[in-house]
Write a protein that holds these residues in place. Structure first.
Motif, PDB file in Angstrom:
ATOM      1  N   ILE A 130      17.183  22.236 -29.690  1.00 47.77           N
ATOM      2  CA  ILE A 130      18.014  21.473 -30.612  1.00 47.77           C
ATOM      3  C   ILE A 130      17.285  21.205 -31.918  1.00 47.77           C
ATOM      4  N   ASN A 171      18.914  22.626 -35.361  1.00 45.66           N
ATOM      5  CA  ASN A 171      19.352  21.715 -36.402  1.00 45.66           C
ATOM      6  C   ASN A 171      18.422  21.615 -37.596  1.00 45.66           C
ATOM      7  N   SER A 189      24.853  22.967 -28.689  1.00 43.06           N
ATOM      8  CA  SER A 189      23.878  22.031 -28.160  1.00 43.06           C
ATOM      9  C   SER A 189      24.487  21.189 -27.055  1.00 43.06           C
ATOM     10  N   PHE A 231      24.271  12.636 -25.496  1.00 42.68           N
ATOM     11  CA  PHE A 231      23.348  13.386 -26.335  1.00 42.68           C
ATOM     12  C   PHE A 231      23.981  13.988 -27.577  1.00 42.68           C
ATOM     13  N   PRO A 238      24.976  12.813 -30.452  1.00 48.67           N
ATOM     14  CA  PRO A 238      24.401  12.505 -31.761  1.00 48.67           C
ATOM     15  C   PRO A 238      23.147  13.315 -32.063  1.00 48.67           C
ATOM     16  N   TRP A 239      22.316  13.549 -31.052  1.00 49.70           N
ATOM     17  CA  TRP A 239      21.093  14.297 -31.288  1.00 49.70           C
ATOM     18  C   TRP A 239      21.405  15.741 -31.616  1.00 49.70           C
ATOM     19  N   ALA A 240      22.552  16.209 -31.115  1.00 55.73           N
ATOM     20  CA  ALA A 240      22.899  17.616 -31.293  1.00 55.73           C
ATOM     21  C   ALA A 240      23.438  17.913 -32.682  1.00 55.73           C
ATOM     22  N   LYS A 264      21.470   8.486 -34.292  1.00 55.02           N
ATOM     23  CA  LYS A 264      21.110   9.893 -34.174  1.00 55.02           C
ATOM     24  C   LYS A 264      20.000  10.132 -33.180  1.00 55.02           C
ATOM     25  N   PHE A 306      17.243  11.188 -28.028  1.00 57.59           N
ATOM     26  CA  PHE A 306      15.931  11.797 -27.838  1.00 57.59           C
ATOM     27  C   PHE A 306      15.105  10.923 -26.895  1.00 57.59           C
ATOM     28  N   LEU A 323      16.484  11.078 -23.353  1.00 55.67           N
ATOM     29  CA  LEU A 323      16.126  12.299 -22.633  1.00 55.67           C
ATOM     30  C   LEU A 323      14.712  12.212 -22.082  1.00 55.67           C
ATOM     31  N   LEU A 324      13.789  11.794 -22.921  1.00 54.68           N
ATOM     32  CA  LEU A 324      12.407  11.673 -22.465  1.00 54.68           C
ATOM     33  C   LEU A 324      12.296  10.675 -21.321  1.00 54.68           C
ATOM     34  N   PHE A 347       6.253   9.666 -30.803  1.00 57.36           N
ATOM     35  CA  PHE A 347       6.972  10.662 -31.576  1.00 57.36           C
ATOM     36  C   PHE A 347       8.048  10.051 -32.453  1.00 57.36           C
TER      37      PHE A 347
END
Lengths: 426, 261, 290
Positions: B189, B193, B239, C109, C111-113, C162, C166, C169-170, C215
């Motif tokens: 992703i 992006n 995605s 997920f 928004p992250w995409a 956004k 992330f 997921l982590l 991160f």
């Protein structure tokens, strides 16, 4: 199973690598030379392609390849800066915003066009636009289309309340207030313009400032920001929002498109914008179709209107490997017949002044009559290689005034201090 | 849960609605929903010359970035996690530091490098750029996940005479599968992006990716919100599909197997 | 070849390619930026000379730089803490079984995409004071992006939207690695949900939390696209962050030397924050290995 995976991955890799190697064909003596024309996307790109084909037909030894840049001037500028600082010769003819020409020219990134373009070819071009192409005695670009700030107004609303189009800012305020009072529409605003912190704000602010007899610079190097005329104009911009309530405070988020959307949805009486908006406003689906007029941007009593110049210019990459061919293309683009096509087929305002008096043009585009006065009075932003730096200093200060964060005098004093410091550092 | 979903999806749904609104109604509120939803924006986007090529480029770039990140990153993460290498902290730290620089400062010299190497306007350049900046993240995260795997298993494998690659294949990878899938997804992703490098390093449809292409939709003053909305919806779909496909993998309780084994 | 040598070789063979690749390609731009930071490089003025620490001395006195730093720090603080709390909550929720879990996981997920420039443009559209959907839904006419009091917060909200996936997921992957048996045993011992969370989940999840924090902080401190599209740094530079400032210096005013110095300063800022996490992470890894 695994073997097949490896083989297919290998094949895919080959495709990727193969497709990616830039192919430099060896050019034999009889092969046509290809020049690269780097320009921002044009809505009528087919018409532009046709113009290019015309050029190729007239010049059999030259091929022109178009490479598109995003319309965001920031991204274009960024692209040019990265490539020219790296001395890349991958493109030959460049499409540039008018304010970049002195900057790139002074940095040595543009080819000096003075010996290549004759006075006769330059004479019919818009003088204000041409003015922006010189650094000292050297010409670094030629204008191919121009832009001038104009005032749009709701003809129907003005007629309803018995007003003509305003000539002065005082008249504009009176008209707007009368209309707002009469309409009782909470969503209607008086006057929208570009008040966001970006280059468009400087363009708009300049029209207020120069319309009051002030300017940004005196001569070439002295900031004139704290002159009474300039400060007065900025006070007026502030007053529009906070005293007369003719301009909404959210003007701080307006750029060209946002302002156009407001005006087009019928939520503004007056709008300052560029001529491009006309074709959207007069589109049959537009809520304000047929109810819009264009006129000169207003001025303050005792002074005259000075629209700000926009538009794009063509230049040559100083590191180009095909300079002879590139200049042929540049000279082609400023020719009368080509400039006429630029107007009729591409839909932008050409730099060639004689096109506007052409009979065919006048018949096809009657609204041009309202635009010509603006093109005749238009003035460029300060023509100096340091303009972008100056603009970067001015933008936040002007934005502070518009957002009501700092009074004009304080903001301009700060700006002047920074600009003086900058120009001294030469 | 419902609240969270609506927060997450709200703007995206609005994007979808905007993509379906006829041109004239775009800047109008009300109406919230178009009375006559139109597919004109989607058609315009899909029919635009080069769109499919751009989509393909995006796919190639993202896939290869993930591939490269795994091929280089998995062995390295294994080494860093299990083999007590001297200077482990230094290596991890330096790699991390390198990726801490603002991308805008990196992009110009990187572009210079690629011009000199003659790979301007190629998917290869974009793949390399993406991999370089995805690797530190991949390495760090994979190292972390590999560390979770109990040392006994590793030692058992060594006693059995397995080579490092063998241990990787038979012990580490199966157990760290959820972590691998997560990292793969995130890297994909990220690459799909990514805008700055994709935009700077490409010049024509030959190598351009979707985000860079979407940036080209706008005209000098005009912003076709409808088309941008449609393109964004389309660009987001792959995605989301990947997420749907792989989310089960992330969930499978393979650790149960580790304890038994 | 002795076994020890072969062992050494295979160790570095595992590690080598990755290090060489990143080092080779990423090192050059970084060194170049560092080098430029020590120069006065203004192509417009035709200046290109070594300037020692001049840029950094100017930086220390540059009010605009310190403002940018303050804005960045505020942005990082607010967005990362929001993302972490929200992300943890969502991850915990998604870790449990309920019908439609798979779909919910994929949807969260979304928004992250979305590509970040596109997301920024969309929030710009949503925040529009005149025809934006936020004002419509709330029934207000707030000038989200043009009012200095709201603009930075508007950007923070968009960033949280956004990037929370992330973090989710982590954290979700981290939660998966915690053996179910531990929970079972603790529940048998009579532990309640909160105790389970505090004594099992949190400690075992700590490394992943710190990783996510690391991160996210690195990325938030270097935020650019979002701010640039939403406000351009305005109004009156009130939302200008470090990277936005560096960008303007480098690409708008062509001050390559000073712009690079600001980029290096940004790096140092990120480094300082990261070092704090790294120490904690190192300690967490150590206790884990035992």
């Amino acid at each position: 199973m695994r073997q097949r995976l490896v083989v297919s991955l290998g094949l895919l890799l080959l495709v990727v690598v193969g497709g990616s190697c830039s192919w430099h064909p060896a050019v034999g003596p009889d092969e046509p030379v290809t020049i690269v024309f780097k320009h921002s996307k044009h809505p009528r790109y087919v018409a532009l392609a046709e113009l290019i084909q015309k050029f190729e037909a007239e010049n059999p030894g030259i091929r022109v390849r178009e490479e598109i840049l995003p319309a965001s001037t920031d991204e274009q500028h960024q692209f040019y800066v990265i490539n020219l600082a790296a001395r890349a010769g991958d493109f030959d003819v460049m499409d540039m915003d008018v304010i970049w020409v002195p900057e790139f020219g002074r940095a040595g990134w543009l080819e000096d066009l003075t010996p290549q373009v004759s006075t006769a070819e330059l004479a019919p071009l818009n003088p204000a636009a041409l003015q922006a192409d010189w650094v000292g005695r050297r010409l670094f670009g030629v204008p191919w289309f121009v832009d001038a700030g104009v005032l749009y107004y709701r003809k129907d609303l003005l007629d309803k309340y018995g007003f003509g189009s305003p000539k002065t800012y005082a008249e504009l305020v009176d008209t707007a207030r009368a209309v707002l009072a009469g309409e009782h529409d909470p969503r209607l605003t008086g006057f929208v313009w570009q008040g966001m912190q970006y280059e468009g704000l400087v363009c708009a602010a300049l029209e207020f400032i120069r319309g009051n007899g002030g300017d940004l610079l005196r001569g070439d190097a002295q900031p004139a920001l704290t002159d009474p005329h300039t400060l007065e104009a900025l006070e007026f911009m502030n007053d529009l929002i906070r005293t007369y309530h003719v301009t909404p405070p959210m003007v701080t988020t307006l750029n060209e498109e946002a302002a156009r959307n407001m005006f087009q949805s019928g939520r503004a009486v007056f709008m300052r914008n560029w001529p491009y908006a006309w074709k959207f406003l007069s589109d049959p689906n537009s809520p304000v179709a047929g109810r819009v007029g264009i006129t000169l941007v207003p001025h303050f009593l005792g002074h005259s209107s000075v629209p700000t110049l926009g538009g794009f210019h063509l230049g040559m990459n100083a590191y180009s490997r095909h300079k002879r061919e590139a200049i042929a293309f540049v000279r082609f683009m400023i020719r009368y017949d080509v400039q006429k096509e630029v107007l009729l087929k591409l839909g932008v305002l050409p730099a060639h002044r004689e096109v506007y008096s052409d009979a065919e043009v006048r018949q096809a585009l009657p609204f041009l009559r309202d635009l010509v006065p603006s093109l005749e009075r238009v003035q460029p932003r300060p023509v100096t290689p340091y303009y972008l730096m100056i603009s970067q200093i001015l933008q936040p200060e002007l934005s502070a005034v518009v957002a009501g964060l700092r009074p004009p005098r304080q903001a301009m004093q700060s700006a002047e201090q920074q600009i003086t410091h900058l120009l001294e550092a030469r | 849960m419902g609240l969270m979903l609506s927060f997450a999806l709200g703007p995206f749904v609005w994007e979808l609605i905007t993509a379906l609104k006829p041109e004239g109604q775009l800047a109008q509120l009300p109406p919230l929903f178009p009375a006559r939803p139109t597919a004109e924006h989607f058609i315009a986007v899909l029919g635009a010359p080069g769109f499919l090529r751009v989509a393909l480029n995006s796919l190639v770039v993202a896939s290869f970035t993930v591939l490269l990140a795994f091929v280089l990153g998995v062995p390295a993460a294994y080494a860093l996690a299990k083999l007590n290498l001297r200077g482990r902290q230094v290596i991890l730290g330096t790699l991390l530091c390198l990726s801490m620089f603002p991308a805008i400062a990196n992009v110009a010299p990187l572009y210079l490098l690629f011009i000199r190497l003659g790979v301007r306007d190629s998917v290869l350049a974009v793949i390399v750029a993406h991999s370089v900046f995805a690797l530190p993240f991949a390495l760090w995260t994979l190292t972390n996940f590999f560390q979770e795997i109990p040392d006994d298993l590793y030692r058992a494998g060594r006693i059995d005479g397995c080579s490092h690659l063998g241990i990787l294949r038979h012990v580490v990878l199966p157990l760290a599968a959820p972590g691998l899938v997560s990292v793969g997804l995130l890297v994909f992703i990220f690459s799909w992006n990514e805008f700055l490098y994709a935009f700077t390093l490409t010049a024509t449809e030959r190598s351009r990716t979707l985000p860079a292409a979407i940036a080209l939709f706008a005209g000098l003053h005009e912003i076709p919100w409808g088309e941008i909305a449609a393109a964004s919806v389309l660009a987001t779909l792959p995605s989301v599909l990947l997420m749907l496909l792989f989310q089960r993998r992330i969930i499978s309780g393979l650790t149960a197997g580790a304890v038994k084994g | 070849m002795s076994a020890a040598f072969r062992e050494r070789l295979s160790r570095y063979g595992l590690l080598g390619p990755a290090v060489l690749f990143v080092g080779g390609v990423a090192l050059m731009p970084v060194l170049y930026t560092l080098w430029l930071g020590f120069r006065r490089q203004l192509p417009i003025f035709g200046i290109s000379r070594f300037a020692g620490l001049e840029n950094y001395r100017f930086l220390l006195a540059d009010a605009r730089f310190w403002n940018a730093l303050a804005h960045t720090a505020y942005f990082v603080l607010l967005s990362v803490s929001l993302e972490l709390t929200l992300g943890l909550a969502i991850a915990l929720l998604l870790n449990q079984s309920f019908p439609g879990r798979g779909l919910a996981r994929a949807l969260v997920f979304v928004p992250w995409a979305v590509p970040s420039v596109v997301a920024a443009r969309f929030w710009e559209w949503i925040y529009n004071s005149d025809y934006g959907v936020l004002n419509y839904v709330l029934g207000t006419r707030v000038n989200w992006l043009g009012d200095p009091r709201w603009a930075l917060h508007a950007a923070i909200l968009a960033d949280v939207w956004k990037t929370t996936p992330f973090v989710v997921l982590l954290l979700l992957a981290g939660l998966q690695v915690i053996p179910e048996d531990l929970y079972r045993a603790a529940r048998i011992d009579g532990a309640g949900s909160w105790q389970l969370f505090r004594h099992i989940t949190l400690p075992l999840l700590l490394p992943v939390i710190l990783l996510a924090l690391l991160f996210r902080t690195m990325d938030a401190a270097r935020v650019f696209d979002l701010i640039f599209v939403l406000t351009g740094g305005g109004p009156a530079n009130q939302t200008e962050t470090l990277v936005v400032y560096a960008y303007k210096l480098l690409y708008r005013t062509l001050q390559f030397g000073y712009g690079s110095a600001v980029a290096v300063a940004t790096f140092l800022f990120v480094l300082t924050l990261s070092l704090a996490y790294l120490r904690l992470l190192g300690r967490a890894w150590q206790t884990h290995g035992e």
